[in-house]
Design an enzyme around this catalytic site. Structure first.
Site, PDB file in Angstrom:
ATOM      1  N   ASP A 145       0.830  -1.210   0.000  1.00  0.00           N
ATOM      2  CA  ASP A 145       0.000   0.000   0.000  1.00  0.00           C
ATOM      3  C   ASP A 145       0.865   1.262   0.000  1.00  0.00           C
ATOM      4  O   ASP A 145       0.497   2.270  -0.596  1.00  0.00           O
ATOM      5  CB  ASP A 145      -0.919   0.004   1.227  1.00  0.00           C
ATOM      6  CG  ASP A 145      -2.002  -1.058   1.110  1.00  0.00           C
ATOM      7  OD1 ASP A 145      -2.527  -1.247   0.003  1.00  0.00           O
ATOM      8  OD2 ASP A 145      -2.292  -1.700   2.124  1.00  0.00           O
ATOM      9  N   ASN A 189      -5.043   8.729   1.472  1.00  0.00           N
ATOM     10  CA  ASN A 189      -5.471   8.098   2.730  1.00  0.00           C
ATOM     11  C   ASN A 189      -6.011   9.121   3.724  1.00  0.00           C
ATOM     12  O   ASN A 189      -7.162   9.093   4.070  1.00  0.00           O
ATOM     13  CB  ASN A 189      -4.282   7.397   3.408  1.00  0.00           C
ATOM     14  CG  ASN A 189      -4.189   5.929   3.025  1.00  0.00           C
ATOM     15  OD1 ASN A 189      -5.070   5.412   2.349  1.00  0.00           O
ATOM     16  ND2 ASN A 189      -3.127   5.269   3.452  1.00  0.00           N
ATOM     17  N   THR A 206      -9.795   2.784   6.095  1.00  0.00           N
ATOM     18  CA  THR A 206      -9.314   1.487   6.610  1.00  0.00           C
ATOM     19  C   THR A 206      -7.853   1.568   7.076  1.00  0.00           C
ATOM     20  O   THR A 206      -7.297   0.549   7.486  1.00  0.00           O
ATOM     21  CB  THR A 206      -9.429   0.414   5.509  1.00  0.00           C
ATOM     22  OG1 THR A 206      -8.867   0.933   4.315  1.00  0.00           O
ATOM     23  CG2 THR A 206     -10.867   0.001   5.279  1.00  0.00           C
ATOM     24  N   ASN A 262      -7.180   5.898  10.241  1.00  0.00           N
ATOM     25  CA  ASN A 262      -8.505   6.174  10.794  1.00  0.00           C
ATOM     26  C   ASN A 262      -9.098   4.954  11.501  1.00  0.00           C
ATOM     27  O   ASN A 262      -9.712   5.070  12.559  1.00  0.00           O
ATOM     28  CB  ASN A 262      -9.428   6.625   9.648  1.00  0.00           C
ATOM     29  CG  ASN A 262     -10.884   6.657  10.057  1.00  0.00           C
ATOM     30  OD1 ASN A 262     -11.309   7.550  10.775  1.00  0.00           O
ATOM     31  ND2 ASN A 262     -11.651   5.666   9.621  1.00  0.00           N
ATOM     32  N   ALA A 271      -6.835  10.738  20.462  1.00  0.00           N
ATOM     33  CA  ALA A 271      -6.697  10.854  21.928  1.00  0.00           C
ATOM     34  C   ALA A 271      -7.097  12.225  22.465  1.00  0.00           C
ATOM     35  O   ALA A 271      -6.270  12.962  23.020  1.00  0.00           O
ATOM     36  CB  ALA A 271      -5.252  10.514  22.342  1.00  0.00           C
TER      37      ALA A 271
HETATM   38  P1  NAD Z   1       3.731   1.817   7.088  1.00  0.00           P
HETATM   39  O1  NAD Z   1       4.860   1.083   6.452  1.00  0.00           O
HETATM   40  O2  NAD Z   1       3.840   2.263   8.505  1.00  0.00           O
HETATM   41  O3  NAD Z   1       2.426   0.892   6.921  1.00  0.00           O
HETATM   42  C1  NAD Z   1       1.170   1.265   7.326  1.00  0.00           C
HETATM   43  C2  NAD Z   1       0.204   0.087   7.153  1.00  0.00           C
HETATM   44  O4  NAD Z   1      -1.054   0.634   6.722  1.00  0.00           O
HETATM   45  C3  NAD Z   1       0.590  -0.981   6.140  1.00  0.00           C
HETATM   46  O5  NAD Z   1       0.264  -2.226   6.666  1.00  0.00           O
HETATM   47  C4  NAD Z   1      -0.293  -0.648   4.944  1.00  0.00           C
HETATM   48  O6  NAD Z   1      -0.595  -1.802   4.173  1.00  0.00           O
HETATM   49  C5  NAD Z   1      -1.522  -0.146   5.630  1.00  0.00           C
HETATM   50  N1  NAD Z   1      -2.346   0.728   4.802  1.00  0.00           N
HETATM   51  C6  NAD Z   1      -1.949   1.813   4.094  1.00  0.00           C
HETATM   52  N2  NAD Z   1      -3.009   2.337   3.465  1.00  0.00           N
HETATM   53  C7  NAD Z   1      -4.075   1.560   3.786  1.00  0.00           C
HETATM   54  C8  NAD Z   1      -5.440   1.617   3.466  1.00  0.00           C
HETATM   55  N3  NAD Z   1      -5.936   2.594   2.710  1.00  0.00           N
HETATM   56  N4  NAD Z   1      -6.255   0.674   4.002  1.00  0.00           N
HETATM   57  C9  NAD Z   1      -5.790  -0.285   4.791  1.00  0.00           C
HETATM   58  N5  NAD Z   1      -4.499  -0.386   5.148  1.00  0.00           N
HETATM   59  C10 NAD Z   1      -3.658   0.535   4.641  1.00  0.00           C
HETATM   60  O7  NAD Z   1       3.405   3.110   6.224  1.00  0.00           O
HETATM   61  P2  NAD Z   1       3.119   3.252   4.689  1.00  0.00           P
HETATM   62  O8  NAD Z   1       3.077   1.926   4.017  1.00  0.00           O
HETATM   63  O9  NAD Z   1       4.027   4.287   4.163  1.00  0.00           O
HETATM   64  O10 NAD Z   1       1.640   3.848   4.745  1.00  0.00           O
HETATM   65  C11 NAD Z   1       1.378   5.128   5.239  1.00  0.00           C
HETATM   66  C12 NAD Z   1       0.067   5.008   5.959  1.00  0.00           C
HETATM   67  O11 NAD Z   1       0.290   4.412   7.223  1.00  0.00           O
HETATM   68  C13 NAD Z   1      -0.593   6.322   6.311  1.00  0.00           C
HETATM   69  O12 NAD Z   1      -1.307   6.869   5.248  1.00  0.00           O
HETATM   70  C14 NAD Z   1      -1.473   5.910   7.476  1.00  0.00           C
HETATM   71  O13 NAD Z   1      -2.780   5.579   7.047  1.00  0.00           O
HETATM   72  C15 NAD Z   1      -0.838   4.654   8.008  1.00  0.00           C
HETATM   73  N6  NAD Z   1      -0.513   4.853   9.423  1.00  0.00           N
HETATM   74  C16 NAD Z   1      -1.188   4.100  10.311  1.00  0.00           C
HETATM   75  C17 NAD Z   1      -0.998   4.285  11.667  1.00  0.00           C
HETATM   76  C18 NAD Z   1      -1.792   3.455  12.604  1.00  0.00           C
HETATM   77  O14 NAD Z   1      -2.620   2.659  12.133  1.00  0.00           O
HETATM   78  N7  NAD Z   1      -1.597   3.615  13.901  1.00  0.00           N
HETATM   79  C19 NAD Z   1      -0.092   5.250  12.117  1.00  0.00           C
HETATM   80  C20 NAD Z   1       0.586   6.017  11.177  1.00  0.00           C
HETATM   81  C21 NAD Z   1       0.354   5.808   9.813  1.00  0.00           C
END
Ligand code: NAD
Length: 270
Positions: A48, A125, A165, A168, A189
């Site tokens: 992703d 996203n 997904t 959020n 939070a």
């Molecule tokens: P990353 O390597 O930290 O991976 C983030 C995870 O989010 C991966 O498993 C990826 O497959 C998943 N992901 C990304 N977009 C998704 C989507 N639309 N639906 C479901 N899963 C999704 O970071 P990355 O790959 O560079 O992705 C950046 C994204 O990481 C940001 O846009 C944000 O949504 C997500 N993120 C999540 C958290 C959290 O869940 N606590 C925290 C920071 C960032």
């Protein structure tokens, strides 16, 4: 069979590069032409995160580009083909007519104290706003210029339907069908007391509504994240977020997998 120009955005690992080479030969043998700067089709091979970087790379010509992705990572929410069966894509491209699916994006504008626009950007996203040094973020939240709540907490996440997904979802926000032209605001939070009172739930805004965030301490260290990218601002007077009326992202689908099947496959299991 597709006709026109193609480009690749590939994660830099052996499997992804191997699949890229196979697909490159297939596309060239079937009359397509490589054009890295102005492709009609962008083949994304990775996870992703690779899809997010492909989106950003072609943001300026988004309306001319359709994305198709093969996933070689651990979660492939945006991706249709898995590394183990990527060769099915070759047959699908020859015998099937693809469907195009377009999803909404959010547009974010950040303003400085004299009212000038500091930056304008789009997210596939989400965007988040918080304090770069980790202290609580304090801001007034307005919907369509009407005061809604006083926020104090770690920060605020504003997501697209496809981003619902991602971060959020981890924050307890709702998962939204991307055929809906809406965007979602989710607290990170929030502290709740007599001074700072927030709803506590996510809110879903329509395509015509405008979210405005006015930070209380304008000269503090603001950190704005847009998908995978982070921007710091020493001074920020307001951030305005809406659903983009001009840009959408379009994916090519050879196999109809409903959004809810995609959600089930990624989070619940078959
Ligand atoms: P990353 O390597 O930290 O991976 C983030 C995870 O989010 C991966 O498993 C990826 O497959 C998943 N992901 C990304 N977009 C998704 C989507 N639309 N639906 C479901 N899963 C999704 O970071 P990355 O790959 O560079 O992705 C950046 C994204 O990481 C940001 O846009 C944000 O949504 C997500 N993120 C999540 C958290 C959290 O869940 N606590 C925290 C920071 C960032």
């Amino acid at each position: 069979m597709l006709k026109g120009k193609f480009a690749f955005v590939t994660r830099d690992d052996e499997l992804s590069l191997e699949i890229k080479n196979d697909l490159y030969k297939f596309l060239i043998n079937n009359g397509l032409v490589e054009d890295v700067d102005s492709p009609n089709y962008v083949f994304v091979i990775g996870g992703d995160g690779t899809v997010l970087s492909a989106f950003r790379k072609y943001l300026d010509i988004l309306s001319d580009v359709n994305f198709l992705s093969i996933h070689t990572g651990h979660l492939g929410f945006y991706t249709d083909y898995q590394a183990k069966d990527y060769e099915n894509l070759f047959e699908d491209m020859i015998v099937k007519n693809p469907k195009l699916e377009s999803y909404p994006l959010v547009v974010v504008e950040a303003y400085c104290q004299n009212g000038n626009l500091l930056s304008k950007n789009y997210a596939l996203n989400e965007i988040t706003l918080n304090n770069a040094l980790g202290s609580t973020y304090i801001a007034e939240i307005f919907v369509d210029d009407e005061h809604f709540e006083n926020f104090r907490g770690d920060g605020i996440c504003i997501s697209t339907p496809t981003g619902s997904t991602a971060y959020n979802k981890s924050l307890g926000g709702a998962v939204i069908n991307p055929n809906l032209d809406v965007f979602q605001v989710t607290e990170i939070a929030a502290l709740n007391n007599l001074v700072y009172r927030t709803l506590g739930n996510s809110i879903v805004l329509s395509k015509d509504e405008v979210l405005t965030i006015k930070p209380k301490n304008q000269n503090h260290n603001h950190r704005l994240s847009i998908d995978q990218s982070y921007y710091s601002f020493d001074s920020l007077s307001k951030v305005i977020v809406t659903l983009s009326k001009t840009k959408k992202v379009t994916f090519i689908r050879y196999n109809e997998v409903s959004f809810w099947k995609r959600v089930k496959r990624s989070f619940i299991g078959e």
